[in-house]
Design a protein around this motif. Structure first.
Motif, PDB file in Angstrom:
ATOM      1  N   HIS A  81      -3.359  10.589   4.258  1.00 23.19           N
ATOM      2  CA  HIS A  81      -4.450   9.898   3.572  1.00 23.19           C
ATOM      3  C   HIS A  81      -5.580   9.569   4.547  1.00 23.19           C
ATOM      4  CE1 HIS A  81      -2.908   9.329  -0.519  1.00 23.19           C
ATOM      5  NE2 HIS A  81      -1.710   9.156   0.023  1.00 23.19           N
ATOM      6  N   GLY A  82      -5.203   9.225   5.790  1.00 24.58           N
ATOM      7  CA  GLY A  82      -6.222   8.936   6.787  1.00 24.58           C
ATOM      8  C   GLY A  82      -7.071  10.152   7.115  1.00 24.58           C
ATOM      9  N   GLU A 137       0.636   8.109   5.469  1.00 21.49           N
ATOM     10  CA  GLU A 137      -0.536   7.358   5.909  1.00 21.49           C
ATOM     11  C   GLU A 137      -1.466   8.243   6.736  1.00 21.49           C
ATOM     12  OE1 GLU A 137       2.641   4.824   4.644  1.00 21.49           O
ATOM     13  OE2 GLU A 137       2.639   6.309   6.240  1.00 21.49           O
ATOM     14  N   ALA A 142       0.945   4.248  -2.758  1.00 21.92           N
ATOM     15  CA  ALA A 142       0.736   5.654  -2.412  1.00 21.92           C
ATOM     16  C   ALA A 142       1.814   6.534  -3.019  1.00 21.92           C
ATOM     17  CB  ALA A 142       0.715   5.820  -0.890  1.00 21.92           C
ATOM     18  N   GLY A 152       5.459   7.915   9.193  1.00 23.87           N
ATOM     19  CA  GLY A 152       4.092   7.566   8.833  1.00 23.87           C
ATOM     20  C   GLY A 152       3.253   8.740   8.371  1.00 23.87           C
ATOM     21  N   ALA A 204      -7.246   9.392  11.915  1.00 24.25           N
ATOM     22  CA  ALA A 204      -5.830   9.058  11.752  1.00 24.25           C
ATOM     23  C   ALA A 204      -5.104   9.125  13.084  1.00 24.25           C
ATOM     24  CB  ALA A 204      -5.196  10.036  10.752  1.00 24.25           C
ATOM     25  N   GLU A 264       0.830  -1.201   0.000  1.00 19.12           N
ATOM     26  CA  GLU A 264       0.000   0.000   0.000  1.00 19.12           C
ATOM     27  C   GLU A 264       0.866   1.253   0.000  1.00 19.12           C
ATOM     28  OE1 GLU A 264      -2.563  -0.328   3.306  1.00 19.12           O
ATOM     29  OE2 GLU A 264      -3.768  -1.938   2.462  1.00 19.12           O
ATOM     30  N   GLN A 265       1.984   1.217   0.742  1.00 14.47           N
ATOM     31  CA  GLN A 265       2.873   2.379   0.772  1.00 14.47           C
ATOM     32  C   GLN A 265       3.454   2.637  -0.613  1.00 14.47           C
ATOM     33  OE1 GLN A 265       5.815   2.025   3.835  1.00 14.47           O
ATOM     34  NE2 GLN A 265       4.312   1.653   5.443  1.00 14.47           N
TER      35      GLN A 265
END
Length: 455
Positions: free
Chosen positions: A445-446, A442, A7, A439, A453, A3-4
């Motif tokens: 995006h969260g 992430e 992204a 992070g 997040a 997933e990273q």
């Protein structure tokens, strides 16, 4: 990991900054303060008894500090998270570090990366060891100023070999103690020179009396943080804020207490998420925002309110709401210079002109932040000019393009803010945010997904 990679897109060096489809609406739990974590590590290392840091930040800068202290013989034990993975996530908010103090040992080698706190806070402590302690770091670290601190340490009795450069690489030749006493230092290029001397001063034979003799002293909140944390650890400190002489700080020699400290969230790292509310007209809540703090990031409440937002601080934390319109600002940021990149990004999207003052010292940070902001915002169609001590930012319609970060975490997060409302912004080396906020992609995006997040 898959997933990273997704992204990051086809080119992992370029991160496609996500475009917001509307106003953000999220709760974002940011990791602990780097400034508090690294100061607490130094004080715990010099204490008379073991201490605990709870909810510490695990980032490149703090792990470099912890590893440097270990190389000097200080014990640091981690609980509730793997010491081999830099996730930045204090799992279930229960991660803690136990620090077992001791007499600094030598010979040793300290890798500073590009962490100002490591390269400046540790040489005074290294002077208390018996033997050589060498310091080096990233190429940019070799360009960052240290001369004022090194000259001050020499006048206090330290022997330091830097071949006259006033910067890295260098070697501190400790003799087991440091005389201490009165010293003058020009800290106009970095308030960390003063904090560095104060943090180890309780272990100097005579303590220390530090007198700033240069131009305007930047980032005063960070010195106040140092003083407050010293007092909480049992040190006797006289300072200008407590009725003492202007530009003079005195620390009396004595034992420090091993403490159990809960690290506050890093308010400066909350900046891009608060900025997101301004530029998208959304709402973000940052849990555990302290009601009283010495962190410079607390100034965001006032600054971003002036730029068009509204904030509420209650038992839920800080909730910030954007109006959908961004106002220009004329602000002296001399005490909160680290906030400049994020403020500049918001100002580039404002309806009126902004002038950011008092931050000439940013030319000597992780990169020359004033030149970099000017170059990169203008490359997206902006109108930014450098002044003697800051930036003048006039509103222009921006367009997509590559935003270079120069291995500077705050430039990377500033670019992410622009990318919320400017299509096709690609951020070079978003991974550099790991310096203080692992992070981050992430988390970003969260926030846009509104899923609460957490870091």
């Amino acid at each position: 990991m898959t997933e990273q990679r997704a992204a990051l897109g086809d080119n992992p060096a370029l991160w496609p900054a996500p475009l917001a489809s509307g106003g953000v609406d999220a709760t974002v739990t940011v990791p602990g303060s780097k400034s508090v974590t690294n100061r607490a590590l130094i004080l715990a290392a010099l204490a008379a008894d073991p201490g605990w840091l709870r909810r510490p930040l695990r980032s490149r800068d703090t792990l470099l500090m912890a590893e440097a202290l270990r190389s000097l013989g200080i014990g640091i034990e981690e609980t509730a998270a793997s010491s081999t993975a830099v996730t930045g996530l204090p799992e279930a908010r229960g991660e803690a570090w136990r620090v077992i103090p001791g007499t600094p040992q030598a010979p040793a080698r300290v890798e500073v990366g590009n962490a100002g706190t490591v390269m400046r806070f540790l040489p005074p402590l290294a002077a208390l060891a018996e033997g050589p302690v060498s310091f080096d770091g990233d190429p940019r670290a070799r360009q960052r100023p240290l001369r004022g601190l090194l000259d001050a340490l020499r006048s206090l009795g330290a022997r330091i070999d830097d071949d006259g450069r006033g910067c890295l690489p260098l070697t501190v030749h400790g003799i087991g103690s440091l005389d201490g006493g009165p010293v003058e230092v020009d800290a106009s290029s970095s308030s960390q020179f003063i904090s560095a001397l104060l943090l180890s001063a309780p272990r100097f034979n005579q303590g220390v009396e530090v007198r700033h003799v240069g131009r305007t002293l930047p980032s005063l909140p960070h010195i106040r943080m140092t003083v407050d944390m010293l007092r909480a650890a049992g040190a006797q400190v006289d300072s200008p804020d407590s009725g003492g002489e202007p530009n003079v700080w005195r620390v009396t020699p004595g034992a420090l207490l091993g403490r159990d400290i809960v690290v506050e969230p890093d308010l400066s790292n909350a900046q891009p998420f608060l900025a997101a509310t301004l530029v998208t007209g959304g709402r973000v809540t940052i849990p555990d925002w302290p009601a009283h703090t010495t962190q410079p990031g607390d100034a965001l409440r006032q600054i971003f309110t002036e730029m068009g937002g509204d904030c509420t601080l209650d038992e839920q934390g800080l909730t910030f709401t954007g109006s959908g319109r961004v106002h220009g600002i004329d602000a002296d940021l001399s005490e909160v210079g680290e906030l400049t990149p994020g403020i500049a990004a918001v100002a580039a999207l404002a309806e009126g002109e902004s002038v950011l003052r008092g931050v000439a010292h940013l030319r000597m940070h992780e990169t020359d932040r004033l030149a970099a902001l000017t170059r990169e915002i203008n490359a997206l169609g902006g109108d930014v000019t450098e002044t003697e001590d800051g930036l003048r930012i006039r509103p222009r319609q921006l367009h997509g393009g590559v935003f270079h970060t120069y291995d500077d975490h705050r430039l990377a997060t500033a670019a992410a803010v622009l990318g919320l409302v400017v299509k096709d912004v690609e951020v070079e080396n978003i991974a550099t945010t790991g310096k203080t906020m692992p992070g981050f992609p992430e988390l970003w995006h969260g926030m846009l997904a509104g899923d609460g997040a957490r870091a």
